[in-house]
Design a protein around this motif. Structure first.
Motif, PDB file in Angstrom:
ATOM      1  N   GLN A  99      39.791   6.034  59.468  1.00 48.50           N
ATOM      2  CA  GLN A  99      41.015   5.969  58.660  1.00 48.50           C
ATOM      3  C   GLN A  99      41.212   4.679  57.823  1.00 48.50           C
ATOM      4  O   GLN A  99      40.887   3.594  58.624  1.00 48.50           O
ATOM      5  CB  GLN A  99      42.196   6.374  59.553  1.00 48.50           C
ATOM      6  CG  GLN A  99      42.314   7.665  59.959  1.00 48.50           C
ATOM      7  CD  GLN A  99      43.475   8.026  60.838  1.00 48.50           C
ATOM      8  OE1 GLN A  99      43.826   7.304  61.878  1.00 48.50           O
ATOM      9  NE2 GLN A  99      44.373   9.263  60.602  1.00 48.50           N
ATOM     10  N   PRO A 100      42.099   4.522  57.084  1.00 51.27           N
ATOM     11  CA  PRO A 100      42.421   3.224  56.294  1.00 51.27           C
ATOM     12  C   PRO A 100      43.174   2.273  57.344  1.00 51.27           C
ATOM     13  O   PRO A 100      43.854   2.694  58.117  1.00 51.27           O
ATOM     14  CB  PRO A 100      43.275   3.583  55.064  1.00 51.27           C
ATOM     15  CG  PRO A 100      43.097   4.819  54.786  1.00 51.27           C
ATOM     16  CD  PRO A 100      42.690   5.552  56.107  1.00 51.27           C
ATOM     17  N   ASP A 144      45.458   0.189  57.004  1.00 52.51           N
ATOM     18  CA  ASP A 144      46.937  -0.104  56.698  1.00 52.51           C
ATOM     19  C   ASP A 144      47.469   0.958  57.242  1.00 52.51           C
ATOM     20  O   ASP A 144      48.774   1.006  57.800  1.00 52.51           O
ATOM     21  CB  ASP A 144      47.063  -0.437  55.249  1.00 52.51           C
ATOM     22  CG  ASP A 144      46.523   0.647  54.344  1.00 52.51           C
ATOM     23  OD1 ASP A 144      45.526   1.514  54.858  1.00 52.51           O
ATOM     24  OD2 ASP A 144      47.129   0.817  53.268  1.00 52.51           O
ATOM     25  N   LYS A 145      47.073   2.212  57.355  1.00 52.78           N
ATOM     26  CA  LYS A 145      47.592   3.229  57.884  1.00 52.78           C
ATOM     27  C   LYS A 145      47.461   3.284  59.454  1.00 52.78           C
ATOM     28  O   LYS A 145      48.490   3.508  60.111  1.00 52.78           O
ATOM     29  CB  LYS A 145      46.860   4.580  57.708  1.00 52.78           C
ATOM     30  CG  LYS A 145      47.659   5.866  58.255  1.00 52.78           C
ATOM     31  CD  LYS A 145      46.984   7.097  57.774  1.00 52.78           C
ATOM     32  CE  LYS A 145      47.324   8.384  58.337  1.00 52.78           C
ATOM     33  NZ  LYS A 145      46.791   9.579  57.886  1.00 52.78           N
ATOM     34  N   LEU A 146      46.577   2.909  60.026  1.00 50.07           N
ATOM     35  CA  LEU A 146      46.464   2.710  61.432  1.00 50.07           C
ATOM     36  C   LEU A 146      47.352   1.453  62.141  1.00 50.07           C
ATOM     37  O   LEU A 146      47.978   1.676  62.918  1.00 50.07           O
ATOM     38  CB  LEU A 146      44.908   1.993  61.904  1.00 50.07           C
ATOM     39  CG  LEU A 146      43.884   3.079  61.769  1.00 50.07           C
ATOM     40  CD1 LEU A 146      42.509   2.514  62.118  1.00 50.07           C
ATOM     41  CD2 LEU A 146      44.110   4.463  62.540  1.00 50.07           C
ATOM     42  N   LEU A 158      50.426   0.882  61.101  1.00 53.03           N
ATOM     43  CA  LEU A 158      51.526   1.471  61.322  1.00 53.03           C
ATOM     44  C   LEU A 158      52.095   1.869  62.714  1.00 53.03           C
ATOM     45  O   LEU A 158      53.183   1.820  63.220  1.00 53.03           O
ATOM     46  CB  LEU A 158      51.857   2.702  60.574  1.00 53.03           C
ATOM     47  CG  LEU A 158      51.701   2.405  58.807  1.00 53.03           C
ATOM     48  CD1 LEU A 158      51.984   3.857  58.122  1.00 53.03           C
ATOM     49  CD2 LEU A 158      52.865   1.381  58.438  1.00 53.03           C
ATOM     50  N   SER A 159      51.079   2.073  63.667  1.00 51.58           N
ATOM     51  CA  SER A 159      51.278   2.393  65.085  1.00 51.58           C
ATOM     52  C   SER A 159      51.608   1.087  65.599  1.00 51.58           C
ATOM     53  O   SER A 159      50.714   0.011  65.647  1.00 51.58           O
ATOM     54  CB  SER A 159      49.970   3.188  65.434  1.00 51.58           C
ATOM     55  OG  SER A 159      50.376   3.065  66.875  1.00 51.58           O
ATOM     56  N   HIS A 189      56.308  -5.966  58.369  1.00 54.05           N
ATOM     57  CA  HIS A 189      56.665  -4.813  58.816  1.00 54.05           C
ATOM     58  C   HIS A 189      58.069  -4.670  59.460  1.00 54.05           C
ATOM     59  O   HIS A 189      58.940  -3.768  59.011  1.00 54.05           O
ATOM     60  CB  HIS A 189      55.788  -4.354  59.892  1.00 54.05           C
ATOM     61  CG  HIS A 189      55.926  -2.795  60.280  1.00 54.05           C
ATOM     62  ND1 HIS A 189      55.402  -1.722  59.582  1.00 54.05           N
ATOM     63  CD2 HIS A 189      56.329  -2.425  61.398  1.00 54.05           C
ATOM     64  CE1 HIS A 189      55.816  -0.685  60.065  1.00 54.05           C
ATOM     65  NE2 HIS A 189      56.427  -1.033  61.528  1.00 54.05           N
TER      66      HIS A 189
END
Length: 469
Positions: A293-294, A296-298, A300-301, A328
């Motif tokens: 997965q990208p 930047d998406k990971l 977010l967690s 963030h």
């Protein structure tokens, strides 16, 4: 009384010196307390050197009063004991003038940052000498004309221009403070400035009374002793109360001599009341981490971000991840709350963007200048370009090594345990966790109260509404 009034060394003189010395010791303690006790990183910009200059100006002011008004009994044999060195230069440009100039510089910064919503066009190390020029010119003129007598007293016709120079700086501070009075500051900056104005005006009034009494009633010994005692004590109280670093470093304003408890806010996000700032949510939904997965998406967690940040810190390359985390947090502040957004944006610029910052990030010159030259510090996409650059840098330098590190193995194991706990909760209908089942109330490491036992359907409904930070 008559001899010590002229030559110095009266008991009241030594009492005044002790009081002013205690004020100076408390002032020095106040500036070093956050850095020594709470280990707060030292700023390399105006956030540190303006308060340091205020301390120096305070010391110069108190010392000039002691040496120019005959508090100590000694003979003036050397040039450096001259009235013009202490009563003119150290009391004026290097004392009261420098002290008020630092406060004006802070008010000037607040005006541009929160009213104009941009960084000040003139850097503080240039602005401060510029506003000191009238003091330097006035001191040079007095040194040339030499109006002081052997007791460092001036004639009555000199009192008005000297007092006018002092009052002019108070008026300038009133002007800048009035221009920002409508801003809803979160760290009492305007209150500190108004307090400084009140104290400055009061001290000028005391000094005017002392000067006039010394000049007119030169033959009344007790009046001279009482006036200089009051002058030094008021000056000591002035420098202690006037000193404040909240305008340049808001987090440090949370630490004062009255506080005994541990530091309440260890991040700007917490100080600004950003929701879930710096917290790992106890009931954050389990997220399956897939290395394909990208990044930047990971990120977010919150749990993944904390694990990835710990790995980056262990590689001495954590600046980019810390920058992402604070940006963030900035994104959680509503766009209709510009004051809090400006606080956070300014904090990020001071910590990550400015050259020589404590955690300066590796971004292009173009992105750095776009941020520093922005016309709106509350702009939602202020850091987007720099963030994209750093995400690409993290993909190249950190991400590949992270997947084979012990940090990822530990994170994967903990994620698996959380998934098992979540499944067990749904099956039993109880809010049960092997890791936290024996932890209650104040002992809870997450500092949250456990939810009461509910039915399985209620627990499922609540889980479905939780959102990852």
């Amino acid at each position: 009384m008559a001899s010590c009034a002229v030559e110095g060394g009266c008991p009241s003189d030594y009492i005044a010196i002790v009081i002013s010395s205690l004020c100076m010791i408390l002032l020095v303690y106040r500036i070093i307390f956050p850095f020594v006790v709470h280990k707060i990183p030292q700023s390399k910009g105006s956030g540190f050197w303006i308060p340091a200059i205020q301390v120096l100006a305070s010391f110069n002011l108190l010392l000039s009063i002691v040496l120019s008004l005959n508090f100590l009994k000694f003979k003036k044999r050397y040039w450096w004991q001259s009235c013009y060195v202490w009563a003119v230069w150290f009391e004026g440009p290097l004392g009261f003038g420098l002290l008020l100039s630092c406060r004006i510089a802070q008010a000037y910064q607040l005006f541009y940052i929160f009213v104009k919503r941009c960084l000040p066009p003139i850097r503080s190390y240039i602005f401060l000498p510029l506003i000191l020029l009238p003091w330097i010119a006035g001191a040079g003129f007095m040194h040339f004309r030499k109006p002081l007598n052997y007791r460092c007293h001036m004639g009555l016709h000199w009192i008005f221009p000297v007092v006018s120079l002092h009052a002019m700086y108070v008026v300038a501070l009133v002007g800048f403070t009035g221009a920002i009075r409508h801003i809803e500051f979160r760290f009492d900056e305007v209150r500190d400035l108004w307090q400084g104005i009140l104290l400055s005006a009061s001290s000028i009034g005391v000094w005017v009374a002392a000067y006039i009494l010394n000049e007119i009633h030169d033959d009344i010994s007790w009046l001279q002793v009482a006036s200089r005692f009051l002058l030094l004590v008021i000056a000591g109280i002035l420098v202690l109360t006037l000193f404040s670093i909240s305008s340049s470093q808001p987090l440090l304003s949370q630490i004062s001599l009255r506080r005994r408890e541990p530091l309440e806010f260890d991040s700007m996000g917490k100080a600004l009341g950003i929701p879930d700032s710096g917290l790992l949510l106890q009931r954050e939904p389990t997220m399956v981490i897939d290395p394909s997965q990208p990044l930047d998406k990971l990120l977010l967690s919150k749990k993944f971000r904390q694990s990835f940040m710990a790995f980056a810190d262990s590689c001495l390359a954590g600046e980019s991840v810390h920058f992402y985390d604070e940006v963030h947090e900035l994104g959680k502040i509503p766009t209709d709350d510009p004051v809090r957004r400006i606080y956070m944006a300014r904090h990020i610029i001071e910590k990550y963007i400015k050259a020589g910052a404590v955690m300066e990030v590796n971004i292009s010159h173009r992105s750095r200048q776009e941020i520093l030259a922005t016309s709106n510090l509350a702009e939602p996409h202020l850091f987007s370009s720099a963030l994209n650059e750093l995400i690409q840098l993290m993909k190249t330098n950190l991400a590949k090594d992270y997947w084979s590190s012990m940090f990822y193995m530990k994170f994967k194991e903990e994620a698996s345990m959380r998934a098992s706990d979540h499944d067990l909760e749904q099956m039993t209908g109880w809010n049960y966790s092997p890791r936290l089942s024996s932890v209650h109330g104040l002992d809870d490491p997450f500092h949250q109260e456990h939810l009461p036992k509910r039915s399985g359907s209620d627990t499922y409904d609540e889980d479905s509404h939780n959102i990852a930070s």
